[in-house]
Design a protein around this motif. Structure first.
Motif, PDB file in Angstrom:
ATOM      1  N   ASP A 177       0.747  -1.256  -0.266  1.00 22.42           N
ATOM      2  CA  ASP A 177       0.022  -0.034   0.040  1.00 22.42           C
ATOM      3  C   ASP A 177       0.942   1.279   0.049  1.00 22.42           C
ATOM      4  N   ASP A 178       0.306   2.361  -0.414  1.00 20.43           N
ATOM      5  CA  ASP A 178       1.201   3.656  -0.636  1.00 20.43           C
ATOM      6  C   ASP A 178       1.186   4.451   0.065  1.00 20.43           C
TER       7      ASP A 178
ATOM      8  N   SER B 136       2.713  -0.083 -10.041  1.00 20.36           N
ATOM      9  CA  SER B 136       1.367   0.159 -10.741  1.00 20.36           C
ATOM     10  C   SER B 136       1.086  -1.218 -11.240  1.00 20.36           C
ATOM     11  N   SER B 137      -0.080  -1.643 -11.959  1.00 23.23           N
ATOM     12  CA  SER B 137      -0.738  -2.982 -12.217  1.00 23.23           C
ATOM     13  C   SER B 137       0.162  -3.306 -13.113  1.00 23.23           C
TER      14      SER B 137
ATOM     15  N   THR C   8       6.332   9.335  -3.488  1.00 23.05           N
ATOM     16  CA  THR C   8       5.234   8.245  -3.419  1.00 23.05           C
ATOM     17  C   THR C   8       6.040   7.018  -3.180  1.00 23.05           C
TER      18      THR C   8
ATOM     19  N   TRP D  26       5.644   2.458  -1.792  1.00 23.68           N
ATOM     20  CA  TRP D  26       4.610   1.278  -1.461  1.00 23.68           C
ATOM     21  C   TRP D  26       5.417   0.578  -0.425  1.00 23.68           C
TER      22      TRP D  26
ATOM     23  N   ASP E  29      -7.387   5.565  -0.626  1.00 23.98           N
ATOM     24  CA  ASP E  29      -7.346   5.841  -2.150  1.00 23.98           C
ATOM     25  C   ASP E  29      -7.285   4.376  -3.056  1.00 23.98           C
TER      26      ASP E  29
ATOM     27  N   ASN F 289      -5.106   2.408  -3.487  1.00 23.42           N
ATOM     28  CA  ASN F 289      -3.575   2.420  -4.433  1.00 23.42           C
ATOM     29  C   ASN F 289      -2.907   1.276  -3.940  1.00 23.42           C
ATOM     30  N   SER F 290      -3.539   0.201  -3.629  1.00 18.11           N
ATOM     31  CA  SER F 290      -2.554  -1.082  -3.069  1.00 18.11           C
ATOM     32  C   SER F 290      -2.563  -2.328  -4.038  1.00 18.11           C
TER      33      SER F 290
ATOM     34  N   PRO G  25      -3.944  -5.006  -8.742  1.00 18.54           N
ATOM     35  CA  PRO G  25      -4.752  -3.885  -7.748  1.00 18.54           C
ATOM     36  C   PRO G  25      -5.760  -4.921  -6.888  1.00 18.54           C
TER      37      PRO G  25
ATOM     38  N   THR H 106     -13.114   1.207  -2.558  1.00 17.41           N
ATOM     39  CA  THR H 106     -11.464   1.192  -2.470  1.00 17.41           C
ATOM     40  C   THR H 106     -11.027   0.074  -1.555  1.00 17.41           C
TER      41      THR H 106
ATOM     42  N   ASP I 118      -7.802  -0.672   1.257  1.00 18.96           N
ATOM     43  CA  ASP I 118      -6.820  -0.164   1.874  1.00 18.96           C
ATOM     44  C   ASP I 118      -6.110  -0.924   2.953  1.00 18.96           C
TER      45      ASP I 118
END
Length: 280
Positions: free
Chosen positions: A74-75, A116-117, A168, A170, A203, A205-206, A219, A232, A234
């Motif tokens: 996670d970011d 990213s994916s 940023t 992860w 968000d 973004n995990s 994702p 979402t 997280d």
């Protein structure tokens, strides 16, 4: 008519004024250095938030080739104007209540950038904490295995020293296991309650990376799709350490301008106070 030049001896008014101004300049520069110097502050630098009891996703390594592995990332963001020194990382994980599982003695951790994916990005730092640097502490219960109650633990990797510049990243923090038990350890989901830093667990973004599940930095919106919540995802984890704040460029410019202005003032004052020939 005779002319005779009369000068103020060394140590006269002009020299005294200049000396005072130079002393003031020196003091100003010292104050500038003290005020603008970075200050290290110990803190929880980022925490994604408390368990929201929606779910918990498999989060463990597999030391056996046929074992079940799954690492959740996670970011988090290091803000502009700060530099972090990470000294420990942690995740809140649920122990599967259907099996007798020993607490881990080692904790694997990774920090990536550019994830990213389908892309793990760049490994900024990674390691495995052991001994006293790997702790597993019960912190309450969770109902993610509803209707059964399962214990949640904070799993921490200590003894880390990683410097991060603004950007940023992860994070992954997982117990080291053989992988013999599918879903022995599962990281708790969060919606950002009591979060610290940015982002506050909201968000989505995990990602999950797992050979056993066939996930290549997939994702979490895909891995959790079976729940059909349409929201979402997280996960509860965090970073601790120290940070320093870099002074704003505008502040440095103002201090420099003030420092350069005082010598000029001193020169002008001495020039206007210089003696002139007197007529006798």
């Amino acid at each position: 008519i005779q002319f005779r030049s009369v000068f103020i001896p060394l140590g006269g008014p002009a020299t005294v004024i200049s000396s005072k101004l130079l002393r003031n300049l020196g003091g100003l520069l010292i104050v500038s250095a003290v005020c603008c110097a970075p200050r290290a502050q110990a803190a929880t630098l980022w925490y994604n938030g408390d368990n929201d009891n929606r779910d918990a996703y498999t989060n463990q390594t597999a030391t056996v080739a046929t074992g079940v592995d799954s690492l959740v990332y996670d970011d988090f963001i290091v803000p502009a104007g700060q530099k972090w020194t990470v000294t420990s990382v942690f995740s809140n994980d649920v122990k599967n209540p259907f099996f007798t599982i020993a607490n881990p003695t080692s904790v694997a951790w990774q920090i990536h950038s550019g994830v990213s994916s389908g892309n793990g990005g760049t490994v900024v730092a990674s390691g495995t904490a052991t001994g006293t640097n790997a702790t597993t502490v019960a912190n309450g219960t969770s109902t993610v295995f509803a209707p059964f109650s399962a214990s949640q633990y904070t799993i921490t990797a200590k003894g880390i020293s990683v410097v991060l510049n603004p950007g940023t990243y992860w994070l992954s923090v997982a117990p080291v296991t053989t992988g013999a038990t599918d879903g022995a350890w599962n990281i708790s989901t969060t919606s950002g309650a009591n979060a610290i830093g940015t982002p506050p667990g909201n968000d989505g973004n995990s990602f999950d990376n797992s050979t056993a599940y066939g996930n290549n930095y997939t994702p979490s919106s895909t891995t959790e799709a079976y729940l059909n919540e349409g929201s979402t995802w997280d996960y509860s984890m965090g970073v601790a350490g120290t940070f320093v704040v870099t002074p704003e460029p505008s502040s440095m410019v103002l201090m420099l301008a003030a420092g350069l202005g005082l010598p000029a003032l001193g020169f002008r004052r001495r020039k206007t106070s210089s003696p002139v020939p007197q007529e006798r």
